[in-house]
Design a protein around this motif. Structure first.
Motif, short mmCIF file in Angstrom:
data_model
loop_
_atom_site.label_atom_id
_atom_site.label_comp_id
_atom_site.label_asym_id
_atom_site.label_seq_id
_atom_site.Cartn_x
_atom_site.Cartn_y
_atom_site.Cartn_z
N SER A 1 65.39 85.78 126.00
CA SER A 1 65.06 86.48 127.25
C SER A 1 65.88 87.74 127.48
O SER A 1 65.67 88.45 128.45
N ARG A 2 66.85 88.03 126.60
CA ARG A 2 67.60 89.29 126.66
C ARG A 2 67.38 90.04 125.36
O ARG A 2 67.78 89.57 124.29
N ILE A 3 66.75 91.19 125.42
CA ILE A 3 66.38 91.94 124.22
C ILE A 3 67.20 93.22 124.16
O ILE A 3 67.13 94.05 125.07
N TYR A 4 67.96 93.39 123.10
CA TYR A 4 68.73 94.61 122.86
C TYR A 4 68.09 95.37 121.69
O TYR A 4 68.02 94.83 120.58
N VAL A 5 67.60 96.58 121.95
CA VAL A 5 66.90 97.36 120.93
C VAL A 5 67.65 98.67 120.69
O VAL A 5 67.99 99.39 121.64
N GLN A 6 67.92 98.97 119.41
CA GLN A 6 68.63 100.20 119.07
C GLN A 6 67.79 101.43 119.47
O GLN A 6 66.56 101.41 119.46
N GLU A 7 68.48 102.51 119.81
CA GLU A 7 67.85 103.69 120.42
C GLU A 7 66.70 104.27 119.59
O GLU A 7 65.71 104.73 120.15
N GLY A 8 66.85 104.27 118.26
CA GLY A 8 65.86 104.93 117.42
C GLY A 8 64.45 104.39 117.54
O GLY A 8 63.48 105.13 117.33
N ILE A 9 64.30 103.10 117.86
CA ILE A 9 62.96 102.51 117.98
C ILE A 9 62.71 101.95 119.38
O ILE A 9 61.70 101.27 119.60
N TYR A 10 63.61 102.24 120.31
CA TYR A 10 63.52 101.63 121.63
C TYR A 10 62.18 101.91 122.31
O TYR A 10 61.48 100.99 122.76
#
Length: 391
Positions: free
Chosen positions: A306-315
Motif C-alpha cells: 500500500s506504499r509505492i515508492y517510484v524512482q523519478e525517471g519512470i514516476y
C-alpha cells in the motif's frame, strides 16, 4: 469502472443453505451458555446472513475443558503420526468434496471472490492439511554427542492445548495455517474465528468430525475479541496462543498471556508494506505487480503493497499506467466471474477505509482516481490512488 449494485443479472449466484450456526464443543454443536447470538452480514448487501451463537468466557471454559481432557486422556496425542496423518488426509478429501459450498460461505461472509475461493483458498486449505499430514510421522528428536560419558537426546512432543484466534480477511487459509500443524503434532485446540466470518470455520469443524478427529480435539467457538478472545489469551489451561490480526490487539493478547500462565504466543500482526520501483524496471510488469499487491482481496491483506515508492525517471509513466489499470478494475458482486474486486468485509471496515481516504485528502495528498463508495448498497469502494503523499 463498473459500479457494484449487488445485482445477479447475467450470472448465477449459487443457492446456499447455512447449516452450522452453533458453537462446536466436544464434538457437538451447542448453543452458547448465555443463549446469546450475533448477526453475520453479507457484505454485498449489508443484509443479515445468519444468527450465530455468541461464545464468551463460559463457553471458552467448556471448550478448553474438552480440549484438556482430549489431550490428557484422549487418543489423539497418543496416536502414531502415521495414524494422525491418515485422518488429516481424509479431512482434506472432505474439504475438496465441498469446495463450492465452502467458497460460497467465504463469499457471503467476507466478500471474497467466489472464483478465487474455488480456485485457491479452499483447495489451498486442503493442501495445507495434506502437507502437515505428511509431516505428522516425521517429527523426530535427536541423539546428541556428549562431551562426557553420558547419554543425551531430545524428544519433540505436542505443546498441549492451543488457542487459535483467526482473522476475517482469509477465514479458510488462516484457519488451516493454524489448525493443520497443531493437529499434526498431536495438540488439541480451541479456535475462535473472527465474528465477521464464522461460517466456514463451523463447517470445517463438522468435516473434522466426519474425518475421524476425536471429540474435544478441535473446538470452534465464535465470539468477540474482548470476551471470547480475551478468555483464550488469559486462560490458565491453554498452553499456547496463535493470533493473527492488528498490532494493537496483538499487544493485548501477549499481555493477557503473560499475566496468566506465561504461555508462549505466536503473532502475525498488521503492517504497511512498501513496494520500491526503480527506473530500470519493466514498467508494465511493475504496474501489474503493484496493482496485484495493492488490490488483491480488496486490499484486505496484511502484506498489501500500500506504499509505492517510484524512482523519478519512470514516476509519471508509472502513475499514468497504474491509474489506467485501477480505472479498468471491475468492482461488483464477488459471485460475478467478471468482477475483480468485491466489497469490504463489513460496515466497520468500509467506513474505516473511507475515513482514511478522507484523511488523505485533508492532509494534502492528491487523489488521482477512486476514493468513493460504489453502488447503492453493500460495502464497495473504488480502487483508489493518491500521489504527493507526505511521509
Amino acid at each position: 469502472m463498473a459500479a457494484a449494485n449487488g445485482d445477479s443479472k447475467g450470472f448465477e449466484v449459487p443457492k446456499l443453505e447455512i447449516k452450522f450456526t452453533k458453537l462446536f464443543i466436544n464434538g457437538r454443536f451447542v448453543d452458547a451458555v448465555s443463549g446469546k447470538t450475533f448477526e453475520t452480514r453479507d457484505p454485498r448487501t449489508g443484509e443479515v446472513t445468519a444468527k450465530i451463537a455468541e461464545g464468551d468466557k463460559a463457553d471458552i471454559d467448556l471448550a478448553v475443558k474438552a480440549a484438556r481432557e482430549a489431550f490428557d486422556h484422549g487418543p489423539w496425542p497418543r496416536m502414531s503420526g502415521f495414524a494422525r496423518g491418515r485422518i488429516l488426509h481424509k479431512f482434506a478429501d472432505l474439504v475438496d468434496q465441498h469446495v463450492e459450498e465452502l467458497a460460497a460461505l467465504d463469499t457471503v461472509d467476507a466478500g471474497k471472490l467466489f472464483a478465487m475461493g474455488k480456485l485457491m483458498d479452499i483447495p489451498g486449505g486442503a493442501n495445507l492439511l495434506r502437507y502437515y499430514a505428511g509431516a505428522a510421522d516425521k517429527i523426530h528428536g535427536e541423539t546428541l554427542k556428549m562431551s562426557r560419558p553420558c547419554h543425551g537426546y531430545t524428544l519433540k512432543e505436542p505443546v498441549g492445548v492451543v488457542g487459535h484466534i483467526v482473522p476475517w480477511n482469509y477465514p479458510t487459509t488462516m484457519f488451516f495455517f493454524k489448525v493443520s500443524p497443531a493437529l499434526a503434532a498431536g495438540c488439541t485446540m480451541v479456535v475462535k474465528p473472527a465474528e465477521q466470518t464464522p461460517l466456514s470455520a463451523l463447517f470445517y469443524a463438522y468435516l473434522a468430525k466426519q474425518a475421524g478427529i476425536p471429540d474435544g480435539v478441535l473446538n470452534v467457538v465464535p465470539g468477540f475479541g474482548p470476551t471470547a478472545g480475551t478468555a483464550i489469551s488469559a486462560h490458565m489451561d491453554i498452553d499456547k496462543v496463535s493470533f493473527t490480526g492488528s498490532t494493537e490487539v496483538g499487544r493485548l493478547v501477549m499481555e493477557a498471556a503473560a499475566k496468566s500462565n506465561l504461555k508462549p504466543v505466536s503473532l502475525e500482526l498488521g503492517g504497511k508494506s512498501p513496494v520500491i520501483v526503480f527506473d530500470d524496471a519493466d514498467l508494465d510488469t511493475a504496474v501489474n505487480l503493484v496493482h496485484m499487491a495493492s488490490y488483491t482481496n480488496k486490499g484486505e491483506i496484511c502484506v498489501a503493497g500500500s506504499r509505492i515508492y517510484v524512482q523519478e525517471g519512470i514516476y509519471d509513466a508509472f502513475v499514468k499506467k497504474a491509474t489506467e489499470m485501477a480505472k479498468k478494475s471491475v468492482v461488483g458482486d464477488p459471485f460475478n466471474p467478471r468482477v475483480h474486486q468485491g466489497p469490504q468485509v463489513d460496515k466497520d471496515q468500509y467506513e474505516k477505509v473511507l475515513k482514511y481516504i478522507d484523511i488523505g485528502k485533508r492532509e494534502g495528498a492528491t487523489l488521482v482516481t477512486g476514493g468513493k463508495p460504489c453502488g447503492d448498497n453493500g460495502y464497495y469502494i473504488e480502487p483508489t490512488i493518491f500521489t504527493d503523499v507526505k511521509a
